[in-house]
Design a protein around this motif. Structure first.
Motif, PDB file in Angstrom:
ATOM      1  N   VAL A   5     -15.889  33.651 -45.075  1.00 38.28           N
ATOM      2  CA  VAL A   5     -14.832  34.445 -44.853  1.00 38.28           C
ATOM      3  C   VAL A   5     -14.816  34.321 -43.372  1.00 38.28           C
ATOM      4  CG1 VAL A   5     -14.079  36.783 -44.517  1.00 38.28           C
ATOM      5  CG2 VAL A   5     -15.284  36.286 -46.588  1.00 38.28           C
ATOM      6  N   HIS A   6     -13.457  33.817 -42.850  1.00 34.31           N
ATOM      7  CA  HIS A   6     -13.271  33.827 -41.402  1.00 34.31           C
ATOM      8  C   HIS A   6     -12.256  35.085 -41.300  1.00 34.31           C
ATOM      9  CE1 HIS A   6     -13.729  29.193 -40.501  1.00 34.31           C
ATOM     10  NE2 HIS A   6     -14.786  29.687 -41.017  1.00 34.31           N
ATOM     11  N   VAL A  37     -12.063  32.466 -47.540  1.00 35.43           N
ATOM     12  CA  VAL A  37     -11.015  33.516 -47.548  1.00 35.43           C
ATOM     13  C   VAL A  37     -11.215  33.752 -46.067  1.00 35.43           C
ATOM     14  CG1 VAL A  37     -10.900  36.077 -48.266  1.00 35.43           C
ATOM     15  CG2 VAL A  37     -12.118  34.249 -49.781  1.00 35.43           C
ATOM     16  N   VAL A  38      -9.585  33.890 -45.699  1.00 35.12           N
ATOM     17  CA  VAL A  38      -9.163  34.152 -44.377  1.00 35.12           C
ATOM     18  C   VAL A  38      -8.645  35.642 -44.108  1.00 35.12           C
ATOM     19  CG1 VAL A  38      -8.386  33.323 -42.310  1.00 35.12           C
ATOM     20  CG2 VAL A  38      -8.953  31.700 -44.051  1.00 35.12           C
ATOM     21  N   VAL A  39      -9.028  36.328 -43.117  1.00 33.86           N
ATOM     22  CA  VAL A  39      -8.758  37.762 -42.875  1.00 33.86           C
ATOM     23  C   VAL A  39      -7.904  37.755 -41.703  1.00 33.86           C
ATOM     24  CG1 VAL A  39      -8.936  40.303 -42.855  1.00 33.86           C
ATOM     25  CG2 VAL A  39     -10.098  38.772 -44.723  1.00 33.86           C
ATOM     26  N   ALA A 170     -20.184  36.859 -49.884  1.00 32.50           N
ATOM     27  CA  ALA A 170     -19.937  35.517 -49.250  1.00 32.50           C
ATOM     28  C   ALA A 170     -21.113  34.989 -48.446  1.00 32.50           C
ATOM     29  CB  ALA A 170     -18.907  35.868 -47.901  1.00 32.50           C
ATOM     30  N   ASP A 171     -21.417  33.865 -48.136  1.00 36.21           N
ATOM     31  CA  ASP A 171     -22.593  33.517 -47.487  1.00 36.21           C
ATOM     32  C   ASP A 171     -22.532  33.833 -46.022  1.00 36.21           C
ATOM     33  OD1 ASP A 171     -24.019  31.577 -49.660  1.00 36.21           O
ATOM     34  OD2 ASP A 171     -21.932  31.152 -50.025  1.00 36.21           O
ATOM     35  N   GLU A 172     -21.453  33.619 -45.459  1.00 36.01           N
ATOM     36  CA  GLU A 172     -21.492  34.059 -44.084  1.00 36.01           C
ATOM     37  C   GLU A 172     -19.844  34.525 -43.795  1.00 36.01           C
ATOM     38  OE1 GLU A 172     -23.970  32.376 -40.970  1.00 36.01           O
ATOM     39  OE2 GLU A 172     -22.260  32.105 -40.005  1.00 36.01           O
ATOM     40  N   CYS A 173     -19.966  35.726 -42.771  1.00 34.53           N
ATOM     41  CA  CYS A 173     -18.706  36.302 -42.371  1.00 34.53           C
ATOM     42  C   CYS A 173     -18.479  35.902 -40.963  1.00 34.53           C
ATOM     43  CB  CYS A 173     -18.581  37.619 -42.608  1.00 34.53           C
ATOM     44  SG  CYS A 173     -17.020  38.474 -42.044  1.00 34.53           S
ATOM     45  N   LEU A 174     -17.613  35.029 -40.648  1.00 30.84           N
ATOM     46  CA  LEU A 174     -17.349  34.573 -39.071  1.00 30.84           C
ATOM     47  C   LEU A 174     -16.007  35.337 -38.402  1.00 30.84           C
ATOM     48  CD1 LEU A 174     -18.657  32.362 -40.638  1.00 30.84           C
ATOM     49  CD2 LEU A 174     -18.147  30.861 -38.877  1.00 30.84           C
ATOM     50  N   ILE A 175     -16.418  36.077 -37.560  1.00 32.29           N
ATOM     51  CA  ILE A 175     -15.432  36.537 -36.837  1.00 32.29           C
ATOM     52  C   ILE A 175     -14.929  35.760 -35.621  1.00 32.29           C
ATOM     53  CG2 ILE A 175     -14.806  38.838 -35.528  1.00 32.29           C
ATOM     54  CD1 ILE A 175     -15.776  39.817 -38.402  1.00 32.29           C
ATOM     55  N   TYR A 176     -13.937  35.255 -35.532  1.00 32.13           N
ATOM     56  CA  TYR A 176     -13.288  34.412 -34.473  1.00 32.13           C
ATOM     57  C   TYR A 176     -12.527  35.427 -33.657  1.00 32.13           C
ATOM     58  CZ  TYR A 176     -14.396  30.323 -37.005  1.00 32.13           C
ATOM     59  OH  TYR A 176     -15.155  29.150 -37.512  1.00 32.13           O
ATOM     60  N   THR A 177     -12.803  35.395 -32.432  1.00 28.21           N
ATOM     61  CA  THR A 177     -12.147  36.410 -31.438  1.00 28.21           C
ATOM     62  C   THR A 177     -11.962  35.647 -30.064  1.00 28.21           C
ATOM     63  OG1 THR A 177     -12.327  38.550 -30.335  1.00 28.21           O
ATOM     64  CG2 THR A 177     -14.524  37.363 -31.013  1.00 28.21           C
ATOM     65  N   VAL A 228     -24.461  41.790 -44.877  1.00 31.33           N
ATOM     66  CA  VAL A 228     -23.532  40.781 -44.575  1.00 31.33           C
ATOM     67  C   VAL A 228     -23.595  39.992 -43.392  1.00 31.33           C
ATOM     68  CG1 VAL A 228     -21.139  39.962 -44.418  1.00 31.33           C
ATOM     69  CG2 VAL A 228     -21.550  42.038 -45.630  1.00 31.33           C
ATOM     70  N   PRO A 229     -24.258  38.498 -43.617  1.00 32.01           N
ATOM     71  CA  PRO A 229     -24.586  37.561 -42.467  1.00 32.01           C
ATOM     72  C   PRO A 229     -23.186  37.480 -41.755  1.00 32.01           C
ATOM     73  CG  PRO A 229     -25.332  36.850 -44.678  1.00 32.01           C
ATOM     74  CD  PRO A 229     -24.261  37.684 -45.026  1.00 32.01           C
ATOM     75  N   LEU A 230     -23.322  38.118 -40.454  1.00 26.53           N
ATOM     76  CA  LEU A 230     -21.888  38.165 -39.541  1.00 26.53           C
ATOM     77  C   LEU A 230     -22.224  37.594 -38.263  1.00 26.53           C
ATOM     78  CD1 LEU A 230     -19.542  39.990 -39.618  1.00 26.53           C
ATOM     79  CD2 LEU A 230     -20.621  41.713 -38.477  1.00 26.53           C
ATOM     80  N   ARG A 231     -21.275  36.649 -37.880  1.00 25.42           N
ATOM     81  CA  ARG A 231     -21.384  36.065 -36.435  1.00 25.42           C
ATOM     82  C   ARG A 231     -19.764  36.123 -35.525  1.00 25.42           C
ATOM     83  NH1 ARG A 231     -24.356  31.606 -35.082  1.00 25.42           N
ATOM     84  NH2 ARG A 231     -25.070  31.357 -36.957  1.00 25.42           N
ATOM     85  N   VAL A 232     -19.864  36.416 -34.681  1.00 26.12           N
ATOM     86  CA  VAL A 232     -19.074  36.555 -33.729  1.00 26.12           C
ATOM     87  C   VAL A 232     -18.889  35.252 -32.998  1.00 26.12           C
ATOM     88  CG1 VAL A 232     -17.948  37.969 -31.667  1.00 26.12           C
ATOM     89  CG2 VAL A 232     -19.287  39.248 -33.498  1.00 26.12           C
TER      90      VAL A 232
END
Ligand code: ASP
Ligand code: MG
Length: 422
Positions: A5-6, A37-39, A170-177, A228-232
């Motif tokens: 997830v992005h 999946v993109v949010v 999801a395997d990872e959720c990447l928060i692009y900022t 949830v594996p989360l990355r910023v």
């Protein structure tokens, strides 16, 4: 192949050019074999613009029917950005479809403007992923049991993304900022601030609640609850950077059981100017007083943060607490009207020129003397501490607002946060 997830913030979605960049980046991930999946958030400024229009027509109304329409209105920002991203992906040659919250559906309770996600049905989305499509899901919104559109509170797209990642495992959720990760403190205050490669979920939760604006606090709670594996990470790196490199950039939010390495004692310094202090002078030192004061404040729907009651003298004592600055005037009025007359104490003093500075670190659990080092550092700078509160992994102090930057800099140095992590 992984399910990823992005999430892209408003600045990352801020113009057609930037949306094109997001599309290229997402397409890169999809072409590397991942299900995507993109949010997205609304384009930057759009939510404010929409809410501003409502305000022009009806300033400061708070009826339920008005709040319903605010959600109807504000949710369109994400609907537009999601459709634009799907269009951009299609023109990159990627099959892509966008869904509003109600189409997924993302079910929430009915608390307009601050709804909570209750469940997410992923059948439709999975179907698309299996068919090789990139799925875009609007951030910030859902639908209640009566088919009303709801929104999740400002900054809520973070929570949407994490909730979708949790629901879909999801395997990872990447928060692009627009920042490249979580920092030891705000680099605008301390230029030596460093990006953390990892931060534990509990530290992140404290930092979010203490004023770090990197992630909406609810999204961190969600990530913790569902692991949830989360990355910023930054959305401003070139879209075509090496995907392995990108996947390791930014800050990873870890769960303690995965963290084997020696933890820094203090990981970060948070601060905010959001609070105001109220002191009630000369209240009777007897059972029931705290309840009498804070009970009335709670009835007024005002949240209290720090509380101090001093030791009494001659049967009287002082009682201080902090509230959000937005609630300060209301709290004072309420105290003067309802509480002071029954306490027989004459004075409530208010101070809005305070700030709260906190040190955060899970290493504090296993090290003694951290709080006293904080107090010593502040005293060496001649900064007076007005209030203190502690939890297992943080110590917060209230000080005069004008010393905020000095305090943050001194603490950052004292706890070696400007030194590069091993
Ligand atoms: N667009 C919403 C806001 O501005 C949600 C978000 O960006 O996360 O608050
Ligand atoms: Mg945000």
């Amino acid at each position: 192949m992984a399910l990823i997830v992005h999430k892209y913030g408003g600045t990352s979605m801020g113009s057609p050019e930037r949306i094109k960049n997001v599309a290229k980046r997402v397409a890169k991930w999809a072409r590397a074999g991942h299900q995507m999946v993109v949010v997205p958030s609304a384009m930057s400024g759009e939510t404010n613009r929409l809410l501003g229009l409502a305000k022009e027509l009806a300033p400061a109304k708070e009826t339920r029917s008005y709040m319903r329409e605010l959600d109807m209105l504000a949710s369109t920002g994400e609907q537009a950005s999601s459709a634009l991203l799907a269009i951009a992906l299609q023109s990159e040659g990627m099959d892509s479809v966008s869904y509003a919250g109600w189409q997924v559906p993302i079910r929430t309770d009915s608390a307009y403007t601050k709804a909570r996600i209750e469940s997410i049905d992923d059948v439709r989305v999975r179907g698309d992923l299996q068919a090789g499509r990139v799925v875009i899901i609007t951030g910030f919104q859902g639908v209640d049991e009566n088919q009303n559109i709801t929104t999740l509170g400002r900054g809520g797209s973070d929570t949407s993304a994490v909730a979708v990642a949790a629901a879909m495992k999801a395997d990872e959720c990447l928060i692009y900022t627009d920042v490249d990760g979580v920092y030891t403190t705000d680099p605008r205050v301390v230029p030596e601030a460093r990006r953390l490669k990892t931060v534990s979920f509990e530290e992140m939760l404290e930092m979010a609640s203490l004023g770090s604006k990197v992630l909406q606090i609810r999204s961190v709670e969600f990530a913790g609850k569902y692991k949830v594996p989360l990355r910023v990470l930054s959305s401003f790196t070139p879209w075509d950077i090496n995907i392995q490199e990108e996947a390791k950039s930014g800050t990873l939010i870890t769960f303690e059981e995965d963290t084997q390495m020696e933890q820094a004692v203090v990981s970060g310094i948070a601060f905010n100017r959001d609070e105001a202090k109220i002191s009630i002078i000369g209240v009777p030192d007897k059972p029931g007083i705290a309840y009498q004061i804070l009970g009335s404040v709670a009835e007024g729907n005002i949240e209290v943060d720090m509380i101090i009651q001093n030791i009494g003298k001659d049967g009287r004592t002082d009682f201080s607490f902090t509230v959000h600055r937005n609630d300060f005037a209301r709290a004072m009025d309420l105290l003067k009207a309802k509480v002071l007359p029954t306490l027989g104490s004459t004075e409530a003093l208010g101070d809005t020129k305070i700030c709260k500075v906190s040190i955060v670190g899970i290493g504090m659990r296993s090290h003694v003397g951290i709080a006293s080092k904080m107090f010593r550092t502040l005293s060496e700078e001649g900064i007076n501490i007005q209030m203190i509160s502690t939890s297992e992994i943080k110590t917060s102090v209230v000080i005069d607002e004008k010393y905020m930057e000095l305090a943050v800099r001194a603490l950052h140095k004292a706890f070696d946060l400007d030194q590069v992590q091993a």
